[in-house]
Enzyme design. Sequence first.
Site, short mmCIF file in Angstrom:
data_model
loop_
_atom_site.label_atom_id
_atom_site.label_comp_id
_atom_site.label_asym_id
_atom_site.label_seq_id
_atom_site.Cartn_x
_atom_site.Cartn_y
_atom_site.Cartn_z
N LYS A 233 0.37 -1.00 0.03
CA LYS A 233 -0.06 0.45 -0.01
C LYS A 233 0.53 1.16 0.09
CE LYS A 233 -4.24 -1.79 2.03
NZ LYS A 233 -4.95 -2.08 2.47
N ARG A 267 -3.42 -10.10 5.12
CA ARG A 267 -3.37 -10.52 3.79
C ARG A 267 -2.86 -9.62 2.77
NH1 ARG A 267 -6.36 -6.47 -0.40
NH2 ARG A 267 -7.74 -6.74 -0.79
C1 YH5 Z 1 -7.51 -4.27 3.44
O1 YH5 Z 1 -6.81 -3.34 3.50
N1 YH5 Z 1 -7.39 -3.90 1.24
S1 YH5 Z 1 -8.15 -3.22 -1.53
C2 YH5 Z 1 -3.65 -0.44 -2.92
C3 YH5 Z 1 -2.20 -0.37 -3.07
C4 YH5 Z 1 -2.37 -1.61 -3.34
C5 YH5 Z 1 -3.43 -2.64 -2.46
C6 YH5 Z 1 -1.20 1.05 -3.21
N2 YH5 Z 1 -8.98 -4.68 0.20
C7 YH5 Z 1 -8.11 -4.01 1.55
O2 YH5 Z 1 -5.56 -3.73 -1.42
N3 YH5 Z 1 -10.04 -5.97 2.24
C8 YH5 Z 1 -8.18 -3.79 0.14
O3 YH5 Z 1 -1.04 0.02 -3.40
C9 YH5 Z 1 -9.29 -4.87 1.49
N4 YH5 Z 1 -8.13 -5.23 4.13
C10 YH5 Z 1 -9.70 -5.43 3.61
N5 YH5 Z 1 -9.97 -6.71 4.61
C11 YH5 Z 1 -6.93 -2.19 -1.72
C12 YH5 Z 1 -5.54 -2.65 -2.10
C13 YH5 Z 1 -4.54 -1.85 -1.63
C14 YH5 Z 1 -4.74 -0.72 -2.48
#
Ligand code: YH5
Length: 287
Positions: A233, A267
């Site tokens: 993230k 996750r």
């Molecule tokens: C979460 O924290 N996050 S979707 C931006 C990124 C990398 C990854 C810029 N669904 C979560 O994973 N569900 C998402 O790089 C989730 N907890 C739960 N329970 C966003 C994501 C991401 C966004």
Amino acid sequence: MSDISPGAAGEAGRSLRCGAFELTLKRPLIMGIVNLTPDSFSGDGLAASVRQAVAYARKQIEAGADLIDLGAESSRPGAAPTPVDEELRRILPVLDALAGCGVPVSVDTYKPEVMRAVLARGASMINDIRALRIPGAITAVADSDCAVCLMHMRGDPSNMQDNPVYTDVVDEVRSFLQARVAIATAAGIGADRLLLDPGFGFGKTLAHNLELLRRFAELPFAGLPMLAGMSRKSMLGAITSRPVDHRLAASLAAALLAIQRGAQVVRVHDVAETRDALAILAAVDID
Ligand code: YH5
């Protein structure tokens, strides 16, 4: 018992009801992310992207994922919502192909129609970034025995990063999750089906995210397990100045820190590497 003690989680339940599965909470669990948004694939059409997604999920399971999380809608700040039929068109073939894969399959959705459809087709968990706040979501999951991840988000993806302000981010996230748990359990969703998540990056500044991680051990209540999702993230990019494809080391550090502060589930995108990091922790922290 102080309800903010680091040991609070795990005292009630040592397992999570997850459809036909019962996941142990005696060791940290790895949820492997399987992204089904169109930009994740080669662009050779639906059949090819289904094959690629299923192969990717199987690789995650072989690498040691304890469960798989399928997500078909981008939750990037400003991203447009995906229509229900399009979301199902992306998810259902992959879900069908993963039947009998040996681990529970979670679906990352906040839409009641999608919840009902995937639960009827074998999903074991609903991972809801809106914590069942969309009308109809509670009843969509109440009649099943799926697990539910309730996540905190301030605002929604269209506005969540517009100057979020908290008096005490940990207190506010915790109070929100407590209120959602009260509503879910009143609707008949057993506490043994619930997993809670502070929602790193969802309506939080870097300082808020860091405070949530620093004080993660204050979040759990009523013995409910916590999930932490920081993999790749922006908060990690902000600290390391690395682009999204170069955040593996930062993601491993963040996952380990969350587990040391009481997270039961992480996750992650990089299952094999996370598994190795957790093996070091387990080798040192023998109980
Ligand atoms: C979460 O924290 N996050 S979707 C931006 C990124 C990398 C990854 C810029 N669904 C979560 O994973 N569900 C998402 O790089 C989730 N907890 C739960 N329970 C966003 C994501 C991401 C966004």
